[in-house]
Design a protein around this motif. Structure first.
Motif, PDB file in Angstrom:
ATOM      1  N   ALA A 138     -39.173 -16.239  -1.609  1.00  0.00           N
ATOM      2  CA  ALA A 138     -39.992 -16.533  -2.039  1.00  0.00           C
ATOM      3  C   ALA A 138     -40.599 -14.945  -3.052  1.00  0.00           C
ATOM      4  CB  ALA A 138     -41.031 -17.595  -2.931  1.00  0.00           C
ATOM      5  N   ASP A 139     -40.905 -13.796  -1.973  1.00  0.00           N
ATOM      6  CA  ASP A 139     -41.468 -12.987  -3.027  1.00  0.00           C
ATOM      7  C   ASP A 139     -40.530 -12.104  -2.850  1.00  0.00           C
ATOM      8  OD1 ASP A 139     -43.977 -13.925  -2.096  1.00  0.00           O
ATOM      9  OD2 ASP A 139     -44.016 -12.965   0.023  1.00  0.00           O
ATOM     10  N   THR A 140     -39.321 -11.986  -2.610  1.00  0.00           N
ATOM     11  CA  THR A 140     -38.599 -11.455  -2.965  1.00  0.00           C
ATOM     12  C   THR A 140     -37.424 -11.877  -4.424  1.00  0.00           C
ATOM     13  OG1 THR A 140     -36.804 -11.564  -0.288  1.00  0.00           O
ATOM     14  CG2 THR A 140     -35.595 -11.025  -2.267  1.00  0.00           C
ATOM     15  N   LEU A 141     -37.527 -12.847  -4.301  1.00  0.00           N
ATOM     16  CA  LEU A 141     -37.781 -13.480  -5.786  1.00  0.00           C
ATOM     17  C   LEU A 141     -38.235 -12.951  -6.661  1.00  0.00           C
ATOM     18  CD1 LEU A 141     -36.200 -17.468  -5.440  1.00  0.00           C
ATOM     19  CD2 LEU A 141     -34.751 -15.150  -6.597  1.00  0.00           C
ATOM     20  N   ILE A 142     -39.794 -12.459  -6.810  1.00  0.00           N
ATOM     21  CA  ILE A 142     -40.806 -12.355  -7.845  1.00  0.00           C
ATOM     22  C   ILE A 142     -40.432 -10.871  -7.620  1.00  0.00           C
ATOM     23  CG2 ILE A 142     -43.321 -11.737  -7.504  1.00  0.00           C
ATOM     24  CD1 ILE A 142     -43.862 -14.483  -5.848  1.00  0.00           C
ATOM     25  N   GLY A 143     -40.350  -9.918  -6.891  1.00  0.00           N
ATOM     26  CA  GLY A 143     -39.567  -8.939  -7.153  1.00  0.00           C
ATOM     27  C   GLY A 143     -38.737  -8.348  -8.336  1.00  0.00           C
ATOM     28  N   ILE A 144     -37.888  -9.151  -7.970  1.00  0.00           N
ATOM     29  CA  ILE A 144     -37.014  -9.184  -8.959  1.00  0.00           C
ATOM     30  C   ILE A 144     -37.472  -9.407 -10.325  1.00  0.00           C
ATOM     31  CG2 ILE A 144     -34.608 -10.111  -9.720  1.00  0.00           C
ATOM     32  CD1 ILE A 144     -34.491 -10.813  -6.977  1.00  0.00           C
ATOM     33  N   LEU A 145     -38.339 -10.367 -10.296  1.00  0.00           N
ATOM     34  CA  LEU A 145     -38.839 -10.216 -11.266  1.00  0.00           C
ATOM     35  C   LEU A 145     -39.643  -9.640 -12.110  1.00  0.00           C
ATOM     36  CD1 LEU A 145     -39.879 -14.390 -11.304  1.00  0.00           C
ATOM     37  CD2 LEU A 145     -37.409 -13.252 -13.074  1.00  0.00           C
ATOM     38  N   ARG A 146     -39.967  -9.087 -11.519  1.00  0.00           N
ATOM     39  CA  ARG A 146     -41.364  -7.769 -11.683  1.00  0.00           C
ATOM     40  C   ARG A 146     -40.015  -6.434 -12.049  1.00  0.00           C
ATOM     41  NH1 ARG A 146     -44.117  -7.634  -6.829  1.00  0.00           N
ATOM     42  NH2 ARG A 146     -46.003  -9.320  -7.362  1.00  0.00           N
ATOM     43  N   ALA A 147     -39.752  -6.665 -11.342  1.00  0.00           N
ATOM     44  CA  ALA A 147     -38.529  -4.739 -11.823  1.00  0.00           C
ATOM     45  C   ALA A 147     -38.410  -5.235 -13.082  1.00  0.00           C
ATOM     46  CB  ALA A 147     -37.587  -5.098 -10.958  1.00  0.00           C
ATOM     47  N   ALA A 148     -38.159  -7.109 -13.644  1.00  0.00           N
ATOM     48  CA  ALA A 148     -36.592  -7.080 -14.525  1.00  0.00           C
ATOM     49  C   ALA A 148     -37.995  -6.782 -15.595  1.00  0.00           C
ATOM     50  CB  ALA A 148     -36.753  -8.167 -14.954  1.00  0.00           C
ATOM     51  N   TYR A 149     -39.549  -7.549 -15.612  1.00  0.00           N
ATOM     52  CA  TYR A 149     -40.058  -7.149 -16.573  1.00  0.00           C
ATOM     53  C   TYR A 149     -40.898  -5.891 -16.964  1.00  0.00           C
ATOM     54  CZ  TYR A 149     -44.990  -8.276 -18.463  1.00  0.00           C
ATOM     55  OH  TYR A 149     -45.777  -7.855 -20.022  1.00  0.00           O
TER      56      TYR A 149
END
Lengths: 232, 232
Positions: A138-149
């Motif tokens: 889940a943290d990996t997915l959060i990291g991706i969304l953060r980068a996108a944001y």
DNA sequence: TGTACATCAGTGAACGCGCGTTCACTGATGTAC
DNA sequence: TGTACATCAGTGAACGCGCGTTCACTGATGTAC
């Protein structure tokens, strides 16, 4: 001396690993509920009481397997994301890569997957050591969304009023830096991803979905859309 | 005489029901893997061998519980949909009602839920009798989509080429009358719904989601959107 | 309606099995002087 | 470098437990005449 250990310590590390390997094999054969110290010992040519030098009880062995499983799928997800990022992939492609990796890991390790994302083992309650490894995917997915944001932004509609306080709390708890609608969408997408994978691994797609790879790819794309990762 | 049965037959029906009730209680206490004929018999004040007059083996008892669980959640879903339809609700509201009902049933019967949507019981393979009851919930959702499609239509983007043959096959197999992109989206939504419910029932939302009712409502709305049920 | 026989639910003992865990022990490895 | 003691991995027997399933039996309920 920190790295070169005596024979005793090295043997301990090796035997511990051998016990876990054999336990994983037993898991794959009969499932967690039937995992038996005696059977593991037998298979290793040891006497069952010898295992108590390595694990104080059956539950502790189960816990070790659970932690290992979380770490294994977590590492796989992190590596997949790293590869995609290194190759210059945009967030959406990174998201898809992680989803595919989760699915592939689950299909390769169905019983370990069941151990961590299936029904809880009756009578067993997970100790605190499992919390941190449990969140790596889940943290990996959060990291991706953060980068996108932080890049081109995320396109999500505003939340209904009823969910705003909860979404704000989630954001503060484990997804700092994301907009609240993204935090809520991410948790839902993560649960839905596990639902898709579980249906496939647990056989619910028998007689329903045949081309499972194509089906999953499409569904993962829909999940990406659901968290605001538009194609680009 | 078809309805009035002799004492023997009535007793048989009652005892069979008592066994299943007690087995369900045992299930709730210790899970399916630990379900034991002897414990059930003990609790009923019978001798364990007596159960063999009613179920030829432990697995047959498990099968009966599985069929009952599928029928129970299936009936709940059908009733919820019927109520919504009778009240004149549009398809989207019917969809949400069914989703909420599935969640409520799962929270009320967590171990029966685990039996049918959790990890498979090791060593047990579901016989053919379970197939029909297993699809009642999904069939209810298909019915809603069919009504929506025949009404104002469903708004979904076209499928990627890779998924078109599979979607056509799904449509022909179990969702006649729906457009193929809807069939594919429905299967995904159903798996995702179970993922959301499983995370809550199996404790994966501990320390993550607190206001679970609000969260679920929102997620169910997203699922509706995913199958083309727009708000209205 | 009454009797003779067939059906069947439930008993109790037994079979053979595997399990987790404890404990006193032996003998090899490691450590302090 | 050599010896005495401490540590610890692995043994083997035992404890007490619960399990699924079989089988010959008893006695009550149902059925045919």
């Amino acid at each position: 001396m920190n790295t070169v250990r005596g024979a005793r310590e090295r043997a301990r590390i090796e035997v511990t690993a051998a016990i876990k390997d054999e336990a994983r094999r037993a898991l794959a054969a009969d499932g967690a509920a039937k995992l038996s110290l005696r059977a593991v010992a037998r298979e290793l040519g040891m006497v069952s009481s010898a295992l108590y030098r390595y694990f104080p009880s059956r539950d502790e062995l189960l816990t070790a397997l659970i932690v290992d499983a979380y770490d294994s799928i977590g590492a796989a997800a992190e590596e997949a994301d790293l590869r995609a990022r290194t190759a210059g992939s945009p967030p959406r492609a990174r998201w898809l890569a992680v989803c595919e990796t989760v699915r592939a890991w689950a299909l390769e390790h169905p019983h370990e997957y069941a151990l961590i994302y299936g029904s809880p083992v009756p009578g067993y309650s997970a100790p605190a050591d499992t919390i941190a490894p449990a969140s790596r995917v889940a943290d990996t997915l959060i990291g991706i969304l953060r980068a996108a944001y932080e890049g081109r932004g995320l396109a999500l509609p505003p939340l209904p009023a009823a969910l705003r306080p909860e979404a704000a709390r989630m954001t503060a708890d484990f997804a700092q830096g994301l907009p609240p609608e993204t935090s809520a969408a991410l948790v839902a997408a993560w649960a839905q991803l596990v639902g898709l994978v579980s249906f496939e691994v647990f056989g619910q797609f028998n007689r329903v979905v045949e081309d499972r790879t194509a089906f999953f790819s499409h569904a993962a794309g829909q999940l990406a859309h659901g968290v605001g990762l538009t194609s680009a």
